[in-house]
Write a protein that holds these residues in place. Structure first.
Motif, short mmCIF file in Angstrom:
data_model
loop_
_atom_site.label_atom_id
_atom_site.label_comp_id
_atom_site.label_asym_id
_atom_site.label_seq_id
_atom_site.Cartn_x
_atom_site.Cartn_y
_atom_site.Cartn_z
N PHE A 65 0.77 -1.31 0.08
CA PHE A 65 -0.10 0.04 0.04
C PHE A 65 0.71 1.22 -0.13
N LYS A 66 1.96 1.28 0.32
CA LYS A 66 3.07 2.45 0.56
C LYS A 66 3.28 2.73 -0.80
N TRP A 67 3.32 1.83 -1.76
CA TRP A 67 3.46 2.21 -3.27
C TRP A 67 2.79 3.34 -3.66
N GLY A 68 1.58 3.52 -2.78
CA GLY A 68 0.65 4.91 -3.28
C GLY A 68 1.54 5.99 -3.14
N LEU A 69 2.30 6.20 -2.17
CA LEU A 69 3.18 7.48 -1.92
C LEU A 69 4.25 7.42 -3.16
N VAL A 70 4.71 6.53 -3.78
CA VAL A 70 5.59 6.60 -4.70
C VAL A 70 4.86 7.09 -5.98
N ILE A 71 3.61 6.71 -6.01
CA ILE A 71 2.71 6.80 -7.51
C ILE A 71 2.33 8.42 -7.33
N ALA A 72 2.13 8.94 -6.19
CA ALA A 72 1.83 10.23 -5.67
C ALA A 72 3.06 10.94 -5.94
N GLY A 73 4.25 10.77 -5.76
CA GLY A 73 5.51 11.28 -5.62
C GLY A 73 5.71 11.54 -7.31
N LEU A 74 5.47 10.45 -8.31
CA LEU A 74 5.79 10.31 -9.43
C LEU A 74 4.86 11.36 -10.09
N GLY A 75 3.45 11.43 -9.82
CA GLY A 75 2.38 12.45 -10.44
C GLY A 75 3.13 13.95 -10.05
N ASP A 76 3.85 14.28 -8.85
CA ASP A 76 4.12 15.29 -8.58
C ASP A 76 5.40 15.90 -9.56
N LEU A 77 5.95 14.94 -10.41
CA LEU A 77 7.13 15.40 -10.99
C LEU A 77 6.74 16.32 -11.96
N ASN A 78 5.57 16.19 -12.33
CA ASN A 78 4.96 17.38 -13.43
C ASN A 78 4.28 18.55 -12.87
N ARG A 79 4.14 18.70 -11.75
CA ARG A 79 3.70 19.84 -10.71
C ARG A 79 4.68 20.90 -10.90
N PRO A 80 4.04 22.11 -10.95
CA PRO A 80 4.85 23.20 -10.97
C PRO A 80 5.71 23.50 -9.93
N VAL A 81 6.98 23.88 -10.23
CA VAL A 81 8.21 23.75 -8.99
C VAL A 81 7.86 24.66 -7.76
N GLU A 82 7.13 26.02 -8.18
CA GLU A 82 6.74 26.81 -7.23
C GLU A 82 5.64 26.35 -6.28
N THR A 83 5.00 25.25 -6.52
CA THR A 83 4.15 24.91 -5.61
C THR A 83 4.52 23.65 -4.64
N LEU A 84 6.02 23.35 -5.05
CA LEU A 84 6.51 22.07 -4.22
C LEU A 84 6.69 22.55 -2.75
N SER A 85 6.52 21.83 -1.54
CA SER A 85 6.76 22.11 -0.26
C SER A 85 8.03 21.53 0.17
N ILE A 86 9.11 22.26 0.27
CA ILE A 86 10.53 21.58 0.79
C ILE A 86 10.38 20.81 2.03
N PRO A 87 9.92 21.43 3.14
CA PRO A 87 9.52 20.66 4.34
C PRO A 87 9.03 19.16 3.99
#
Length: 118
Positions: A41-63
């Motif tokens: 079930f933790k693979w869901g975090l990986v899938i979400a992380g891969l989806g965020d690769l296309n996310r605009p960089v200014e919306t990323l949260s460094i923390p």
């Protein structure tokens, strides 16, 4: 209640597992245990992380990315020192750490470019 349902399902499925898959089925970290299902079930975090690769960089949260990367690295190490060693937990946490470290790199690069423009 849920434990009874799970044990009933496993017992029913037990009859249909082919002999070639028996070692995996009976393994200490196999599908009969939480050691199998938690990483699955933790693979869901990986899938979400891969989806965020296309996310605009200014919306990323460094923390948030740092937290996910640290969690991935810590649990990767833990998965190799516990008994039984849990290689599926190791794999999923390496991927969580890698996607988060990549996002951290993107965010830092963006912040540096923003500062150099000012």
């Amino acid at each position: 209640m849920s434990r009874v349902v799970y044990k009933t399902l496993v017992s029913a499925a037990d009859k249909f597992v082919p002999s070639k898959l028996r070692p995996l089925w009976e393994h200490e970290a196999g599908p009969k245990t939480i050691f199998f299902w938690a990483p699955a079930f933790k693979w869901g975090l990986v899938i979400a992380g891969l989806g965020d690769l296309n996310r605009p960089v200014e919306t990323l949260s460094i923390p948030q990315s740092v937290s996910l990367a640290a969690t991935g690295l810590i649990w990767s190490r833990y998965s190799l020192v516990i008994i039984p060693k849990n290689y599926s937990l190791f794999a999923v946490n390496v991927f969580v750490a890698m996607t988060s470290l990549y996002q951290i790199g993107r965010a830092i690069k963006y912040e540096q470019a923003k500062k150099s423009k000012q």
